[in-house]
Every structure is written in C-alpha cells, then in structure tokens.
Design a protein around this motif. Structure first.
Motif, PDB file in Angstrom:
ATOM      1  N   UNK A  47       0.632  -0.934  -0.239  1.00 13.23           N
ATOM      2  CA  UNK A  47      -0.428   0.028  -0.225  1.00 13.23           C
ATOM      3  C   UNK A  47       0.487   1.334  -0.066  1.00 13.23           C
ATOM      4  N   UNK A  48       2.305   1.016  -0.145  1.00 11.89           N
ATOM      5  CA  UNK A  48       3.468   2.335   0.071  1.00 11.89           C
ATOM      6  C   UNK A  48       4.018   2.268  -1.133  1.00 11.89           C
ATOM      7  N   UNK A  49       4.508   3.895  -1.486  1.00  9.07           N
ATOM      8  CA  UNK A  49       5.121   3.707  -2.665  1.00  9.07           C
ATOM      9  C   UNK A  49       6.434   3.635  -2.828  1.00  9.07           C
ATOM     10  N   UNK A  50       7.387   2.468  -3.871  1.00  7.89           N
ATOM     11  CA  UNK A  50       8.596   2.883  -4.090  1.00  7.89           C
ATOM     12  C   UNK A  50       9.792   3.795  -3.215  1.00  7.89           C
ATOM     13  N   UNK A  89       9.395  -5.204   4.659  1.00  5.20           N
ATOM     14  CA  UNK A  89       8.761  -4.688   3.032  1.00  5.20           C
ATOM     15  C   UNK A  89       9.211  -5.793   1.991  1.00  5.20           C
ATOM     16  N   UNK A  90       9.357  -5.411   0.321  1.00  2.00           N
ATOM     17  CA  UNK A  90      10.358  -6.099  -0.628  1.00  2.00           C
ATOM     18  C   UNK A  90      11.734  -4.798  -0.704  1.00  2.00           C
TER      19      UNK A  90
END
Length: 125
Positions: A42-45, A92-93
């Motif tokens: 749900x977040x930007x990179x 995170x990824x």
C-alpha cells in the motif's frame, strides 16, 4: 543481458539483523551506481541507500541512517545491504537497481533503469 538478483530476505525479530545481496550479471558492476529500494504493501517504493560507481560515496535515507550500510564487491559483482537494529516498519520487499553508466548517487526510483525481482523482509516477533 543485464540481470540483478536479490537474496537474503526472510523473517527476523525486531532488533535483529539481515544481510541482503544483489548479484549483478551482464555488465561490469564498477561502472554503475547501485541503489536499494523498498516497498511496503500500500505504499510507494522508496529509496533506502545507494552507492556510487566511482568514489564509493553513499547516500542514505534518514529512516535507516546508523542502522543500514551498503557495500560493494566489484570482483564478485555483488552489492550488499547490511541491516541492523531492524524495526517492524522496515518490513517490505527490497529491490536493488542500477543507474545508467557513471551515474551519481540518487534515491529516486525514476533515476534507475534496471531492477531486480525483489526479496521479502519481514520484521516481526
């Protein structure tokens, strides 16, 4: 063929450590700046840190200063991300990416042209 392959992700408890590797192939690593990025659901990179091709200067996001370090082994064509004192918000990824030749350090994803497939890091008790 340019390839970047991340490894080393996994599940770790808060306060623990992990070392991620980014194995590069198809190009000479020492000509290129390499960055590490992460993306949580749900977040930007976001850019985490990067290392230049020339003077090995590094640039860190404020959120990881003092905890994460980046290094490179040009002989092994590999860049490492050492993560210490991990927090749940580090989950995170994680991706490594390559800038165009002789590019400087940058934490903007749009400055990078090649990306790995990512490795999952989960920080949880």
């Amino acid at each position: 063929q340019v390839q970047l392959v991340e490894s080393g992700g996994g599940l770790v408890q808060p306060g623990g450590s992990l070392r991620l590797s980014c194995a590069a192939s198809g190009f000479p690593l020492d000509y290129y700046a390499i960055g590490w990025f992460r993306q949580a659901p749900g977040k930007e990179r976001e850019g985490v840190l990067c290392i230049s091709s020339s003077d090995l200067s590094t640039y860190y996001a404020d959120s990881v200063k003092g905890r994460f370090t980046i290094s490179r082994d040009n002989a092994r064509n590999t860049v490492y991300l050492q993560m210490n004192s991990l927090k749940p918000e580090d989950t995170a990824v994680y991706y490594c990416a390559r800038r165009p030749a002789f590019g400087s350090t940058s934490l903007f994803p749009s400055d990078y042209t090649y990306w790995g497939q990512g490795t999952q890091v989960t920080v949880s008790s």
